[in-house]
Scaffold this motif. Structure first.
Motif, PDB file in Angstrom:
ATOM      1  N   PHE A  43       0.824  -1.198   0.000  1.00 30.42           N
ATOM      2  CA  PHE A  43       0.000   0.000   0.000  1.00 30.42           C
ATOM      3  C   PHE A  43       0.866   1.259   0.000  1.00 30.42           C
ATOM      4  N   ALA A  44       0.363   2.284  -0.671  1.00 26.08           N
ATOM      5  CA  ALA A  44       0.972   3.619  -0.662  1.00 26.08           C
ATOM      6  C   ALA A  44      -0.105   4.604  -0.218  1.00 26.08           C
ATOM      7  N   TRP A  45       0.344   5.806   0.141  1.00 20.79           N
ATOM      8  CA  TRP A  45      -0.575   6.859   0.587  1.00 20.79           C
ATOM      9  C   TRP A  45      -0.463   8.051  -0.352  1.00 20.79           C
ATOM     10  N   CYS A  46      -1.603   8.655  -0.704  1.00 19.68           N
ATOM     11  CA  CYS A  46      -1.604   9.813  -1.598  1.00 19.68           C
ATOM     12  C   CYS A  46      -1.864  11.076  -0.792  1.00 19.68           C
ATOM     13  N   THR A  47      -1.003  12.081  -0.960  1.00 19.93           N
ATOM     14  CA  THR A  47      -1.145  13.348  -0.241  1.00 19.93           C
ATOM     15  C   THR A  47      -1.790  14.431  -1.087  1.00 19.93           C
ATOM     16  N   ALA A  48      -2.217  14.108  -2.312  1.00 25.35           N
ATOM     17  CA  ALA A  48      -2.817  15.109  -3.187  1.00 25.35           C
ATOM     18  C   ALA A  48      -4.128  15.623  -2.590  1.00 25.35           C
ATOM     19  N   PRO A  49      -4.396  16.926  -2.698  1.00 27.04           N
ATOM     20  CA  PRO A  49      -5.639  17.464  -2.136  1.00 27.04           C
ATOM     21  C   PRO A  49      -6.849  17.024  -2.957  1.00 27.04           C
ATOM     22  N   GLY A  50      -7.978  16.889  -2.267  1.00 26.92           N
ATOM     23  CA  GLY A  50      -9.243  16.659  -2.949  1.00 26.92           C
ATOM     24  C   GLY A  50      -9.575  15.231  -3.291  1.00 26.92           C
ATOM     25  N   LEU A  51      -8.727  14.249  -2.940  1.00 25.64           N
ATOM     26  CA  LEU A  51      -9.009  12.866  -3.287  1.00 25.64           C
ATOM     27  C   LEU A  51      -9.714  12.148  -2.139  1.00 25.64           C
ATOM     28  N   LYS A  52     -10.596  11.199  -2.487  1.00 27.57           N
ATOM     29  CA  LYS A  52     -11.268  10.401  -1.463  1.00 27.57           C
ATOM     30  C   LYS A  52     -10.484   9.126  -1.183  1.00 27.57           C
ATOM     31  N   ARG A  53      -9.942   8.502  -2.230  1.00 28.68           N
ATOM     32  CA  ARG A  53      -9.150   7.288  -2.029  1.00 28.68           C
ATOM     33  C   ARG A  53      -7.699   7.678  -1.823  1.00 28.68           C
ATOM     34  N   ARG A  54      -7.153   7.339  -0.659  1.00 34.34           N
ATOM     35  CA  ARG A  54      -5.774   7.716  -0.355  1.00 34.34           C
ATOM     36  C   ARG A  54      -4.873   6.527  -0.063  1.00 34.34           C
ATOM     37  N   GLY A  60      -3.747   1.308  -7.900  1.00 32.51           N
ATOM     38  CA  GLY A  60      -5.054   1.781  -7.489  1.00 32.51           C
ATOM     39  C   GLY A  60      -5.095   3.285  -7.290  1.00 32.51           C
ATOM     40  N   LEU A  61      -4.027   3.857  -6.722  1.00 34.81           N
ATOM     41  CA  LEU A  61      -3.972   5.307  -6.527  1.00 34.81           C
ATOM     42  C   LEU A  61      -3.877   6.041  -7.857  1.00 34.81           C
ATOM     43  N   ARG A  62      -3.124   5.477  -8.800  1.00 35.33           N
ATOM     44  CA  ARG A  62      -3.055   6.107 -10.121  1.00 35.33           C
ATOM     45  C   ARG A  62      -4.418   6.148 -10.782  1.00 35.33           C
ATOM     46  N   THR A  68       2.544  10.343  -9.283  1.00 36.99           N
ATOM     47  CA  THR A  68       3.689   9.848  -8.516  1.00 36.99           C
ATOM     48  C   THR A  68       4.216  10.887  -7.529  1.00 36.99           C
ATOM     49  N   HIS A  69       4.135  12.160  -7.912  1.00 33.34           N
ATOM     50  CA  HIS A  69       4.648  13.246  -7.067  1.00 33.34           C
ATOM     51  C   HIS A  69       3.982  13.254  -5.690  1.00 33.34           C
ATOM     52  N   TYR A  70       2.726  12.837  -5.615  1.00 31.38           N
ATOM     53  CA  TYR A  70       1.980  12.892  -4.362  1.00 31.38           C
ATOM     54  C   TYR A  70       1.958  11.569  -3.611  1.00 31.38           C
ATOM     55  N   MET A  71       2.631  10.549  -4.116  1.00 36.19           N
ATOM     56  CA  MET A  71       2.574   9.238  -3.468  1.00 36.19           C
ATOM     57  C   MET A  71       3.676   9.090  -2.426  1.00 36.19           C
ATOM     58  N   TYR A  72       3.305   8.587  -1.257  1.00 36.85           N
ATOM     59  CA  TYR A  72       4.280   8.257  -0.211  1.00 36.85           C
ATOM     60  C   TYR A  72       4.311   6.740  -0.104  1.00 36.85           C
ATOM     61  N   ASN A  73       5.418   6.151  -0.535  1.00 31.22           N
ATOM     62  CA  ASN A  73       5.513   4.691  -0.620  1.00 31.22           C
ATOM     63  C   ASN A  73       6.921   4.250  -0.237  1.00 31.22           C
ATOM     64  N   PRO A  74       7.288   4.368   1.056  1.00 29.58           N
ATOM     65  CA  PRO A  74       8.663   4.023   1.456  1.00 29.58           C
ATOM     66  C   PRO A  74       8.948   2.547   1.259  1.00 29.58           C
ATOM     67  N   SER A 214     -11.973  23.546   4.917  1.00 29.54           N
ATOM     68  CA  SER A 214     -13.045  24.523   5.177  1.00 29.54           C
ATOM     69  C   SER A 214     -12.889  25.209   6.525  1.00 29.54           C
ATOM     70  N   SER A 215     -11.634  25.231   7.037  1.00 26.64           N
ATOM     71  CA  SER A 215     -11.319  25.819   8.349  1.00 26.64           C
ATOM     72  C   SER A 215     -12.052  25.119   9.490  1.00 26.64           C
ATOM     73  N   HIS A 216     -12.455  23.864   9.244  1.00 26.48           N
ATOM     74  CA  HIS A 216     -13.152  23.076  10.265  1.00 26.48           C
ATOM     75  C   HIS A 216     -12.387  21.803  10.612  1.00 26.48           C
ATOM     76  N   GLY A 217     -11.080  21.780  10.387  1.00 29.69           N
ATOM     77  CA  GLY A 217     -10.305  20.593  10.683  1.00 29.69           C
ATOM     78  C   GLY A 217      -8.837  20.797  10.365  1.00 29.69           C
ATOM     79  N   ALA A 218      -8.047  19.763  10.635  1.00 27.43           N
ATOM     80  CA  ALA A 218      -6.602  19.816  10.413  1.00 27.43           C
ATOM     81  C   ALA A 218      -6.255  19.039   9.151  1.00 27.43           C
ATOM     82  N   LEU A 219      -5.332  19.594   8.368  1.00 24.81           N
ATOM     83  CA  LEU A 219      -4.836  18.923   7.165  1.00 24.81           C
ATOM     84  C   LEU A 219      -3.583  18.140   7.536  1.00 24.81           C
ATOM     85  N   VAL A 220      -3.643  16.807   7.385  1.00 29.46           N
ATOM     86  CA  VAL A 220      -2.526  15.922   7.724  1.00 29.46           C
ATOM     87  C   VAL A 220      -2.293  14.982   6.548  1.00 29.46           C
ATOM     88  N   CYS A 221      -1.106  15.054   5.955  1.00 26.47           N
ATOM     89  CA  CYS A 221      -0.760  14.187   4.821  1.00 26.47           C
ATOM     90  C   CYS A 221      -1.782  14.295   3.701  1.00 26.47           C
TER      91      CYS A 221
END
Length: 452
Positions: A43-54, A60-62, A68-74, A214-221
């Motif tokens: 599994f990898a994680w996507c940090t791109a804004p606006g996506l539901k599947r991360r 699957g992320l593609r 690729t720029h937004y994928m975190y896959n150590p 929307s200023s109603h939460g924290a942005l993390v990854c």
């Protein structure tokens, strides 16, 4: 009859619950980056804004629109931090090379490195037994050896899931852990410094009250962690004031157009517009995706080497680039010496892109390069004989050579002939290079001028 059916259902319920729970776990992927990379090594994680599947596989992320720029896959790494070589022509004691290695491990992904063992003179090489110092039970270290004069050992190190690291040796889950490897019966050892990738780098920073949420939460990854009572992937829905699905459910963000301007909002759900070409379509929760709005190459969508998903090309195997125009086939870059681009460049899109000094279709020409004899002569002299202009800085500049001595020049095929300025004697050697390093064979006998 109904009572019997109810009793049967109650009897079967304990058996059905585990299966249902496993199914629910599969349907609900990990909610943050740390849990994602720990849950599955694929599994990898996507940090791109606006996506539901991360959290998903790279493929699957593609397909979900993550580049690729937004994928975190150590995947981990191996770094040799101490690699001193012996200058003795005949080993009197056991010698290990390298002496210290730093490893970064992702749970479930192993890393390996070669360990060279030079045995003492007249010592019979038998089956290798390696001892390790105490280490967490989650680590697994294995050895496979090839005996050929001396011994070359492949050391493979892996770790289990991060949850098994807690409490081991009173360390935290990331490390570093220090582990020593030693051939049984000898005092020499190799030090391993092991770190485990249990946390995402981006998880260490939080943007509180983020505009992206929307200023109603924290942005993390790239993902929003909403403050109650807000929900949604941009925290834009107040569940305390929303008792029905209104038009807000058809917007990808607070000020986004309804259904991305590509459909109509009906009872809080988007109905995407149709296209004149039946093979072209809009899709997605907000009609934000299409299968036709992608780059073209040679008048073909995605160059004919991929498919268009959500406005991005998903390339076929062995093809890459935004328009899938770049072949990853390296056959045309392979030189007769079985090196890509003769080691003088990179194979890009099926063609060699040569480094500054090199030229030619396979980077086979280097007009300004020194010949291999002249290039390595000073280091060969100081390593083999302790003389020459580099003798005082030999340890700093010349340890890259993997050196072997023979008796005379007759034992070397097509040797280089160089002269030592200190004693005016000629010495002979040969140079060969491979992906694993630069190998030098030196004749121990010199040819010196006769004195009257």
């Amino acid at each position: 009859m109904a009572l019997k059916a109810l009793r049967l259902l109650l009897l079967l319920l304990p058996l059905l619950l585990p299966t249902w729970a496993e199914h629910e776990t599969f349907l609900k992927p990990p909610s943050n980056c740390n849990k994602c990379i720990q849950s599955n090594p694929q599994f990898a994680w996507c940090t791109a804004p606006g996506l539901k599947r991360r959290c998903h596989t790279v493929k699957g992320l593609r397909s979900a629109g993550c580049t690729t720029h937004y994928m975190y896959n150590p995947q981990g790494s191996v770094q040799v931090t101490r690699n001193e070589s012996s200058t003795q022509s005949t080993a009197e004691t056991l010698y290990l090379q390298p002496q210290e290695v730093t490893l970064h491990l992702r749970p479930g992904v192993s890393q390996s490195f070669p360990l060279s063992i030079t045995m003492p003179k007249d010592h019979t090489i038998t089956e290798l037994n390696m001892d390790t110092s105490p280490m967490p039970a989650a680590f697994n270290i294995t050895f496979s050896s090839i005996i050929n004069g001396n011994m070359l050992v492949e050391v493979k190190v892996g770790s289990a899931h991060c949850s098994t690291m807690i409490g081991d040796l009173n360390q935290n889950r990331r490390g570093p852990w220090s582990v020593n490897l030693a051939p049984r019966g000898f005092p020499q050892n190799v030090k391993l410094v092991i770190n485990v990738e249990c946390e995402c780098d981006c998880a260490r920073t939080r943007e509180e009250n983020s505009p992206a949420c929307s200023s109603h939460g924290a942005l993390v990854c790239g993902s929003c962690e909403c403050d109650p009572p807000y929900i949604g992937h941009q925290c834009h829905v107040d569940i305390e004031s929303s008792f029905y699905r209104d038009d807000n459910f058809c917007r990808s963000g607070p000020n986004a157009p309804l259904c991305s301007g590509r459909g109509a909002c009906v009872d809080g759900f988007c109905q995407c517009n149709s296209r004149e070409n039946p093979e072209e379509r809009y899709y997605g929760q907000f009609c934000q995706c299409s299968n036709f709005d992608c780059p073209y190459q040679n008048n073909r969508i995605c160059g004919g080497h991929g498919k268009c998903e959500c406005g991005r090309c998903i390339c076929d195997q062995d093809w890459t680039n935004e328009d899938c125009s770049c072949s990853m086939d390296t056959a045309l870059c392979m030189a007769p010496n079985q090196q890509l681009c003769n080691g003088g460049g990179l194979c890009m899109c099926g063609r060699c892109k040569c480094d500054t000094l090199y030229a030619g279709p396979l980077c086979e020409s280097c007009p300004t390069c020194l010949g291999s004899c002249q290039q390595h002569a000073k280091c060969v002299e100081c390593r083999a004989f302790g003389t020459g202009p580099k003798k005082d800085r030999c340890q700093d500049e010349c340890t890259y050579l993997i050196l072997t001595k023979v008796q005379s020049k007759d034992d070397i095929s097509a040797p280089c002939k160089m002269i030592s300025r200190e004693d005016s004697c000629y010495f002979y050697y040969s140079v060969s290079q491979s992906a694993s390093g630069t190998y030098v064979t030196v004749a121990d006998d010199k040819e010196c001028p006769r004195t009257l």
